[in-house]
Design a protein around this motif. Structure first.
Motif, PDB file in Angstrom:
ATOM      1  N   VAL A  63       0.832  -1.207   0.000  1.00  0.00           N
ATOM      2  CA  VAL A  63       0.000   0.000   0.000  1.00  0.00           C
ATOM      3  C   VAL A  63       0.866   1.256   0.000  1.00  0.00           C
ATOM      4  O   VAL A  63       0.498   2.287  -0.558  1.00  0.00           O
ATOM      5  CB  VAL A  63      -0.946  -0.011   1.223  1.00  0.00           C
ATOM      6  CG1 VAL A  63      -1.588   1.356   1.440  1.00  0.00           C
ATOM      7  CG2 VAL A  63      -2.028  -1.069   1.043  1.00  0.00           C
ATOM      8  N   GLN A  64       2.048   1.164   0.613  1.00  0.00           N
ATOM      9  CA  GLN A  64       2.933   2.321   0.708  1.00  0.00           C
ATOM     10  C   GLN A  64       3.962   2.369  -0.416  1.00  0.00           C
ATOM     11  O   GLN A  64       4.874   3.191  -0.391  1.00  0.00           O
ATOM     12  CB  GLN A  64       3.606   2.336   2.089  1.00  0.00           C
ATOM     13  CG  GLN A  64       2.598   2.580   3.204  1.00  0.00           C
ATOM     14  CD  GLN A  64       3.208   2.561   4.591  1.00  0.00           C
ATOM     15  OE1 GLN A  64       2.624   2.032   5.521  1.00  0.00           O
ATOM     16  NE2 GLN A  64       4.379   3.149   4.761  1.00  0.00           N
ATOM     17  N   GLY A  65       3.811   1.489  -1.402  1.00  0.00           N
ATOM     18  CA  GLY A  65       4.637   1.567  -2.605  1.00  0.00           C
ATOM     19  C   GLY A  65       5.864   0.679  -2.632  1.00  0.00           C
ATOM     20  O   GLY A  65       6.624   0.697  -3.602  1.00  0.00           O
ATOM     21  N   TYR A  66       6.067  -0.120  -1.597  1.00  0.00           N
ATOM     22  CA  TYR A  66       7.241  -0.987  -1.558  1.00  0.00           C
ATOM     23  C   TYR A  66       6.961  -2.296  -2.295  1.00  0.00           C
ATOM     24  O   TYR A  66       5.833  -2.743  -2.385  1.00  0.00           O
ATOM     25  CB  TYR A  66       7.620  -1.301  -0.111  1.00  0.00           C
ATOM     26  CG  TYR A  66       8.078  -0.105   0.673  1.00  0.00           C
ATOM     27  CD1 TYR A  66       9.423   0.213   0.792  1.00  0.00           C
ATOM     28  CD2 TYR A  66       7.145   0.735   1.301  1.00  0.00           C
ATOM     29  CE1 TYR A  66       9.838   1.322   1.516  1.00  0.00           C
ATOM     30  CE2 TYR A  66       7.547   1.846   2.017  1.00  0.00           C
ATOM     31  CZ  TYR A  66       8.891   2.135   2.128  1.00  0.00           C
ATOM     32  OH  TYR A  66       9.287   3.235   2.835  1.00  0.00           O
ATOM     33  N   ARG A  67       8.024  -2.906  -2.806  1.00  0.00           N
ATOM     34  CA  ARG A  67       7.868  -4.206  -3.457  1.00  0.00           C
ATOM     35  C   ARG A  67       8.887  -5.179  -2.878  1.00  0.00           C
ATOM     36  O   ARG A  67       9.979  -4.787  -2.453  1.00  0.00           O
ATOM     37  CB  ARG A  67       8.033  -4.102  -4.973  1.00  0.00           C
ATOM     38  CG  ARG A  67       9.399  -3.634  -5.437  1.00  0.00           C
ATOM     39  CD  ARG A  67       9.452  -3.493  -6.952  1.00  0.00           C
ATOM     40  NE  ARG A  67      10.726  -2.973  -7.406  1.00  0.00           N
ATOM     41  CZ  ARG A  67      11.804  -3.722  -7.647  1.00  0.00           C
ATOM     42  NH1 ARG A  67      11.751  -5.029  -7.466  1.00  0.00           N
ATOM     43  NH2 ARG A  67      12.928  -3.176  -8.057  1.00  0.00           N
ATOM     44  N   SER A  68       8.509  -6.442  -2.833  1.00  0.00           N
ATOM     45  CA  SER A  68       9.417  -7.455  -2.312  1.00  0.00           C
ATOM     46  C   SER A  68      10.481  -7.787  -3.346  1.00  0.00           C
ATOM     47  O   SER A  68      10.230  -7.750  -4.549  1.00  0.00           O
ATOM     48  CB  SER A  68       8.640  -8.721  -1.933  1.00  0.00           C
ATOM     49  OG  SER A  68       8.019  -9.264  -3.083  1.00  0.00           O
ATOM     50  N   SER A  69      11.678  -8.087  -2.887  1.00  0.00           N
ATOM     51  CA  SER A  69      12.779  -8.410  -3.789  1.00  0.00           C
ATOM     52  C   SER A  69      13.791  -9.267  -3.060  1.00  0.00           C
ATOM     53  O   SER A  69      14.219  -8.933  -1.948  1.00  0.00           O
ATOM     54  CB  SER A  69      13.455  -7.137  -4.296  1.00  0.00           C
ATOM     55  OG  SER A  69      14.603  -7.451  -5.067  1.00  0.00           O
ATOM     56  N   ARG A  70      14.178 -10.365  -3.674  1.00  0.00           N
ATOM     57  CA  ARG A  70      15.222 -11.208  -3.099  1.00  0.00           C
ATOM     58  C   ARG A  70      16.607 -10.780  -3.568  1.00  0.00           C
ATOM     59  O   ARG A  70      17.612 -11.258  -3.054  1.00  0.00           O
ATOM     60  CB  ARG A  70      14.977 -12.675  -3.472  1.00  0.00           C
ATOM     61  CG  ARG A  70      13.743 -13.247  -2.788  1.00  0.00           C
ATOM     62  CD  ARG A  70      13.500 -14.685  -3.175  1.00  0.00           C
ATOM     63  NE  ARG A  70      12.325 -15.221  -2.501  1.00  0.00           N
ATOM     64  CZ  ARG A  70      11.793 -16.407  -2.774  1.00  0.00           C
ATOM     65  NH1 ARG A  70      12.339 -17.181  -3.677  1.00  0.00           N
ATOM     66  NH2 ARG A  70      10.722 -16.808  -2.114  1.00  0.00           N
ATOM     67  N   ARG A  71      16.649  -9.925  -4.562  1.00  0.00           N
ATOM     68  CA  ARG A  71      17.935  -9.463  -5.114  1.00  0.00           C
ATOM     69  C   ARG A  71      18.303  -8.111  -4.521  1.00  0.00           C
ATOM     70  O   ARG A  71      17.763  -7.088  -4.918  1.00  0.00           O
ATOM     71  CB  ARG A  71      17.847  -9.358  -6.633  1.00  0.00           C
ATOM     72  CG  ARG A  71      17.435 -10.646  -7.322  1.00  0.00           C
ATOM     73  CD  ARG A  71      17.531 -10.514  -8.836  1.00  0.00           C
ATOM     74  NE  ARG A  71      16.855 -11.621  -9.505  1.00  0.00           N
ATOM     75  CZ  ARG A  71      15.622 -11.563  -9.983  1.00  0.00           C
ATOM     76  NH1 ARG A  71      14.914 -10.445  -9.869  1.00  0.00           N
ATOM     77  NH2 ARG A  71      15.083 -12.610 -10.574  1.00  0.00           N
ATOM     78  N   LYS A  72      19.193  -8.131  -3.562  1.00  0.00           N
ATOM     79  CA  LYS A  72      19.699  -6.925  -2.926  1.00  0.00           C
ATOM     80  C   LYS A  72      18.578  -5.964  -2.512  1.00  0.00           C
ATOM     81  O   LYS A  72      18.517  -4.823  -2.969  1.00  0.00           O
ATOM     82  CB  LYS A  72      20.673  -6.205  -3.862  1.00  0.00           C
ATOM     83  CG  LYS A  72      21.909  -7.021  -4.201  1.00  0.00           C
ATOM     84  CD  LYS A  72      22.851  -6.249  -5.115  1.00  0.00           C
ATOM     85  CE  LYS A  72      24.083  -7.080  -5.427  1.00  0.00           C
ATOM     86  NZ  LYS A  72      25.015  -6.358  -6.342  1.00  0.00           N
ATOM     87  N   PRO A  73      17.679  -6.402  -1.640  1.00  0.00           N
ATOM     88  CA  PRO A  73      16.602  -5.506  -1.186  1.00  0.00           C
ATOM     89  C   PRO A  73      17.176  -4.333  -0.384  1.00  0.00           C
ATOM     90  O   PRO A  73      18.234  -4.453   0.248  1.00  0.00           O
ATOM     91  CB  PRO A  73      15.747  -6.416  -0.300  1.00  0.00           C
ATOM     92  CG  PRO A  73      16.700  -7.461   0.184  1.00  0.00           C
ATOM     93  CD  PRO A  73      17.646  -7.710  -0.947  1.00  0.00           C
ATOM     94  N   ASP A  74      16.478  -3.209  -0.429  1.00  0.00           N
ATOM     95  CA  ASP A  74      16.908  -2.045   0.357  1.00  0.00           C
ATOM     96  C   ASP A  74      16.729  -2.288   1.847  1.00  0.00           C
ATOM     97  O   ASP A  74      17.559  -1.866   2.662  1.00  0.00           O
ATOM     98  CB  ASP A  74      16.099  -0.798  -0.049  1.00  0.00           C
ATOM     99  CG  ASP A  74      16.272  -0.449  -1.507  1.00  0.00           C
ATOM    100  OD1 ASP A  74      17.399  -0.607  -2.030  1.00  0.00           O
ATOM    101  OD2 ASP A  74      15.281  -0.021  -2.136  1.00  0.00           O
ATOM    102  N   LEU A  75      15.633  -2.952   2.197  1.00  0.00           N
ATOM    103  CA  LEU A  75      15.296  -3.181   3.599  1.00  0.00           C
ATOM    104  C   LEU A  75      15.175  -4.669   3.906  1.00  0.00           C
ATOM    105  O   LEU A  75      14.680  -5.442   3.075  1.00  0.00           O
ATOM    106  CB  LEU A  75      13.960  -2.514   3.952  1.00  0.00           C
ATOM    107  CG  LEU A  75      13.903  -0.992   3.944  1.00  0.00           C
ATOM    108  CD1 LEU A  75      12.460  -0.530   4.135  1.00  0.00           C
ATOM    109  CD2 LEU A  75      14.795  -0.419   5.042  1.00  0.00           C
ATOM    110  N   LEU A  76      15.612  -5.040   5.085  1.00  0.00           N
ATOM    111  CA  LEU A  76      15.353  -6.370   5.621  1.00  0.00           C
ATOM    112  C   LEU A  76      14.342  -6.203   6.750  1.00  0.00           C
ATOM    113  O   LEU A  76      14.481  -5.301   7.580  1.00  0.00           O
ATOM    114  CB  LEU A  76      16.636  -7.001   6.147  1.00  0.00           C
ATOM    115  CG  LEU A  76      17.739  -7.233   5.115  1.00  0.00           C
ATOM    116  CD1 LEU A  76      19.000  -7.761   5.794  1.00  0.00           C
ATOM    117  CD2 LEU A  76      17.278  -8.197   4.030  1.00  0.00           C
TER     118      LEU A  76
END
Length: 201
Positions: free
Chosen positions: A71-84
């Motif tokens: 809802v806040q615009g974030y997307r999941s990513s397994r390749r070098k995510p910005d946030l854990l």
């Protein structure tokens, strides 16, 4: 008959929501070094217990976090995510060290962030506050993957998790309350620039 069942179900949800809102204490704190406007992607830290994929309660928490971050615009990513993203449910009372800080939303909206080039006399100081969190605490931590440092904690205390579906509902509601403290949308998202789809696979 169906209307009666629906109304009874709604009344039950409202009652449990009222009980939780009376008991839960929801707060957050943050790192002045967090680059909150830069983060766009995330991934969960894996582990045991609630973090485990085999836990239904853990999946309820993850699903609620995924929904809110999307809802806040974030997307999941397994390749070098910005946030854990890490979370933990503590049982019983616990002592916790928080911080007395400027309103988080105001801090982010002003574009503030400290780094190694910030002069010492211009840096914000951390003023610790000792808290007693009671009767179970759900803690959600966001970690900057680049620096490997925690940049935001959100926590709800007074979280009593009953067995079965009601427990999942309580945890989902707790996650929503926690992320009400994290008013950060990804850059460009509110102006209509949709995030790229998940590259989780």
């Amino acid at each position: 008959m169906n209307w009666t069942i629906t109304l009874l179900g709604s009344a039950s949800m409202l009652l449990s929501g009222c009980l939780m809102s009376q008991e839960a204490r929801v707060e957050s704190d943050y790192s002045y070094a967090g680059q909150f406007r830069r983060y766009r992607t995330y991934e969960f830290v894996s582990g045991e217990g609630l973090n485990s994929d085999t836990s239904r309660l853990g999946e309820a928490v993850r699903d609620a976090i995924r929904t809110r971050l999307k809802v806040q615009g974030y997307r999941s990513s397994r390749r070098k995510p910005d946030l854990l993203v890490n979370f933990h449910l503590f049982e019983g009372d616990m002592r916790f060290r928080g911080y007395q800080q400027e309103d988080f939303t105001k801090w982010v909206s002003n574009g503030n962030a400290e780094d190694e080039d910030t002069p010492k006399d211009a840096r914000k100081g951390y003023q610790p506050v000792r808290l007693l969190l009671s009767e179970g605490t759900l803690l959600v931590t966001l970690i900057d993957n680049r620096s490997n440092k925690a940049i935001w904690n959100g926590y709800a205390s007074g979280v009593s998790v009953p067995a079965g579906p009601r427990g999942e509902m309580v945890l989902r509601r707790s996650v929503r309350s926690i992320f009400d403290q994290y008013h950060v949308f990804t850059a460009g998202y509110l102006s209509g620039q949709s995030p790229v789809g998940s590259d989780e696979e």
